[in-house]
Design a protein around this motif. Sequence first.
Motif, PDB file in Angstrom:
ATOM      1  N   LEU A 263      42.636  71.688  30.966  1.00  0.00           N
ATOM      2  CA  LEU A 263      41.496  71.047  31.638  1.00  0.00           C
ATOM      3  C   LEU A 263      41.880  69.673  32.177  1.00  0.00           C
ATOM      4  O   LEU A 263      41.517  69.305  33.308  1.00  0.00           O
ATOM      5  N   ALA A 264      42.609  68.898  31.372  1.00  0.00           N
ATOM      6  CA  ALA A 264      43.025  67.564  31.798  1.00  0.00           C
ATOM      7  C   ALA A 264      43.911  67.642  33.036  1.00  0.00           C
ATOM      8  O   ALA A 264      43.702  66.901  34.011  1.00  0.00           O
ATOM      9  N   LEU A 265      44.895  68.544  33.017  1.00  0.00           N
ATOM     10  CA  LEU A 265      45.809  68.660  34.150  1.00  0.00           C
ATOM     11  C   LEU A 265      45.107  69.188  35.398  1.00  0.00           C
ATOM     12  O   LEU A 265      45.454  68.796  36.525  1.00  0.00           O
ATOM     13  N   LEU A 266      44.124  70.057  35.214  1.00  0.00           N
ATOM     14  CA  LEU A 266      43.373  70.568  36.367  1.00  0.00           C
ATOM     15  C   LEU A 266      42.633  69.436  37.086  1.00  0.00           C
ATOM     16  O   LEU A 266      42.482  69.464  38.309  1.00  0.00           O
ATOM     17  N   MET A 267      42.175  68.429  36.336  1.00  0.00           N
ATOM     18  CA  MET A 267      41.436  67.335  36.966  1.00  0.00           C
ATOM     19  C   MET A 267      42.319  66.523  37.904  1.00  0.00           C
ATOM     20  O   MET A 267      41.828  65.978  38.902  1.00  0.00           O
ATOM     21  N   VAL A 268      43.614  66.427  37.624  1.00  0.00           N
ATOM     22  CA  VAL A 268      44.512  65.644  38.482  1.00  0.00           C
ATOM     23  C   VAL A 268      45.400  66.541  39.343  1.00  0.00           C
ATOM     24  O   VAL A 268      46.335  66.066  39.984  1.00  0.00           O
ATOM     25  N   SER A 269      45.094  67.830  39.358  1.00  0.00           N
ATOM     26  CA  SER A 269      45.880  68.784  40.141  1.00  0.00           C
ATOM     27  C   SER A 269      45.508  68.700  41.622  1.00  0.00           C
ATOM     28  O   SER A 269      44.479  68.125  41.987  1.00  0.00           O
ATOM     29  N   PRO A 270      46.322  69.297  42.501  1.00  0.00           N
ATOM     30  CA  PRO A 270      45.999  69.338  43.934  1.00  0.00           C
ATOM     31  C   PRO A 270      45.132  70.528  44.325  1.00  0.00           C
ATOM     32  O   PRO A 270      44.904  70.766  45.517  1.00  0.00           O
ATOM     33  N   VAL A 271      44.636  71.281  43.340  1.00  0.00           N
ATOM     34  CA  VAL A 271      43.865  72.486  43.623  1.00  0.00           C
ATOM     35  C   VAL A 271      42.539  72.132  44.299  1.00  0.00           C
ATOM     36  O   VAL A 271      41.793  71.276  43.828  1.00  0.00           O
ATOM     37  N   SER A 272      42.247  72.812  45.412  1.00  0.00           N
ATOM     38  CA  SER A 272      40.978  72.614  46.122  1.00  0.00           C
ATOM     39  C   SER A 272      39.888  73.435  45.436  1.00  0.00           C
ATOM     40  O   SER A 272      40.083  74.616  45.141  1.00  0.00           O
ATOM     41  N   MET A 273      38.740  72.799  45.183  1.00  0.00           N
ATOM     42  CA  MET A 273      37.610  73.462  44.539  1.00  0.00           C
ATOM     43  C   MET A 273      36.342  73.159  45.326  1.00  0.00           C
ATOM     44  O   MET A 273      36.116  72.011  45.715  1.00  0.00           O
ATOM     45  N   PHE A 274      35.548  74.210  45.581  1.00  0.00           N
ATOM     46  CA  PHE A 274      34.397  74.023  46.454  1.00  0.00           C
ATOM     47  C   PHE A 274      33.353  73.112  45.808  1.00  0.00           C
ATOM     48  O   PHE A 274      33.166  73.087  44.595  1.00  0.00           O
TER      49      PHE A 274
ATOM     50  N   LEU B  96      38.492  79.826  38.078  1.00  0.00           N
ATOM     51  CA  LEU B  96      39.311  80.974  38.476  1.00  0.00           C
ATOM     52  C   LEU B  96      39.138  81.299  39.952  1.00  0.00           C
ATOM     53  O   LEU B  96      40.118  81.577  40.661  1.00  0.00           O
ATOM     54  N   TYR B  97      37.894  81.247  40.440  1.00  0.00           N
ATOM     55  CA  TYR B  97      37.636  81.523  41.857  1.00  0.00           C
ATOM     56  C   TYR B  97      38.365  80.504  42.732  1.00  0.00           C
ATOM     57  O   TYR B  97      39.035  80.856  43.710  1.00  0.00           O
ATOM     58  N   SER B  98      38.265  79.230  42.370  1.00  0.00           N
ATOM     59  CA  SER B  98      38.904  78.176  43.151  1.00  0.00           C
ATOM     60  C   SER B  98      40.421  78.318  43.132  1.00  0.00           C
ATOM     61  O   SER B  98      41.089  78.121  44.157  1.00  0.00           O
ATOM     62  N   LEU B  99      40.984  78.672  41.961  1.00  0.00           N
ATOM     63  CA  LEU B  99      42.434  78.850  41.862  1.00  0.00           C
ATOM     64  C   LEU B  99      42.907  80.001  42.744  1.00  0.00           C
ATOM     65  O   LEU B  99      43.929  79.874  43.438  1.00  0.00           O
ATOM     66  N   VAL B 100      42.166  81.114  42.736  1.00  0.00           N
ATOM     67  CA  VAL B 100      42.560  82.272  43.549  1.00  0.00           C
ATOM     68  C   VAL B 100      42.524  81.920  45.030  1.00  0.00           C
ATOM     69  O   VAL B 100      43.477  82.202  45.771  1.00  0.00           O
ATOM     70  N   ILE B 101      41.421  81.299  45.472  1.00  0.00           N
ATOM     71  CA  ILE B 101      41.298  80.918  46.884  1.00  0.00           C
ATOM     72  C   ILE B 101      42.394  79.940  47.285  1.00  0.00           C
ATOM     73  O   ILE B 101      42.995  80.040  48.367  1.00  0.00           O
ATOM     74  N   TRP B 102      42.688  78.994  46.418  1.00  0.00           N
ATOM     75  CA  TRP B 102      43.719  77.980  46.700  1.00  0.00           C
ATOM     76  C   TRP B 102      45.091  78.630  46.789  1.00  0.00           C
ATOM     77  O   TRP B 102      45.875  78.334  47.704  1.00  0.00           O
ATOM     78  N   LEU B 103      45.397  79.555  45.866  1.00  0.00           N
ATOM     79  CA  LEU B 103      46.704  80.210  45.866  1.00  0.00           C
ATOM     80  C   LEU B 103      46.864  81.132  47.076  1.00  0.00           C
ATOM     81  O   LEU B 103      47.941  81.196  47.679  1.00  0.00           O
ATOM     82  N   VAL B 104      45.781  81.832  47.439  1.00  0.00           N
ATOM     83  CA  VAL B 104      45.830  82.695  48.638  1.00  0.00           C
ATOM     84  C   VAL B 104      46.092  81.845  49.870  1.00  0.00           C
ATOM     85  O   VAL B 104      46.891  82.204  50.745  1.00  0.00           O
ATOM     86  N   GLY B 105      45.420  80.698  49.950  1.00  0.00           N
ATOM     87  CA  GLY B 105      45.624  79.807  51.092  1.00  0.00           C
ATOM     88  C   GLY B 105      47.051  79.287  51.156  1.00  0.00           C
ATOM     89  O   GLY B 105      47.621  79.109  52.233  1.00  0.00           O
TER      90      GLY B 105
END
Length: 236
Positions: free
Chosen positions: A170-181, A224-233
């Motif tokens: 959770l901590a690393l996800l907050m500073v990750s470059p993953v795009s979330m809607f 999970l939805y945001s990670l999938v969309i980000w990885l597909v992109g």
Amino acid sequence: MKAKLITLPNIITLANLLCGTLGIISMVSLQSAGALRVAFVLMLAAALFDFLDGFVARLTGQYSPVGAQLDSLADMVSFVVLPTVVAMKIYYLAGGYGAWSAVMLLITACGALRLARFNVSDDQKREFVGLPVPACALFVGAFGWYMSGRIGLPAAAWMQWAVLAAGVVLALLMVSPVSMFSLKFEGFGFAGNEVRYTYLLVSLVIVLVAGMPGVGLAILLYILYSLVIWLVGRCK
């Protein structure tokens, strides 16, 4: 120019701050089961106020630099410090011991960095970069509610490590470059808000079926939805 302190959006933001403060006090002064449940309810209230202050500011045109700074400070208390305290309590309830609970301080550090990055960014209106701190807090709070019903029951030997690992992720996800809607609506029409309305409807069904812990499942779905969309992109 003299800053105006007392505005309706700022009052709502202060309600967010007070919810977080009361949540921290509850973790110190109440028994474990009651503390975890009170803290989660106060997180939910803080999240509602966090949504409303921005909505009211847009509605009334009462944007101000003071309001923006106050909002960030309130979020630090309600969605960073409070969930860190809750996460530490969850670790001990899961059979943890000793100084390993300090790993959860990553939530505080990364949450602060996430808020700082948001404050200096002007491109996070429709999408966020990294997990928003309210989402992290509600996931932790919902799991705390679940654990409050298991107080006194023996915990599996692996559970303490799973809790620590979840805190690190959770901590690393907050500073990750993953795009979330973002859940900030562009008006109330369905067009342009399809993902938001669909997510909220599915989340409502999950909560109605699973109860309060369903909030955590809804946040997991969001991640999970945001990670999938980000990885597909990224793969295109």
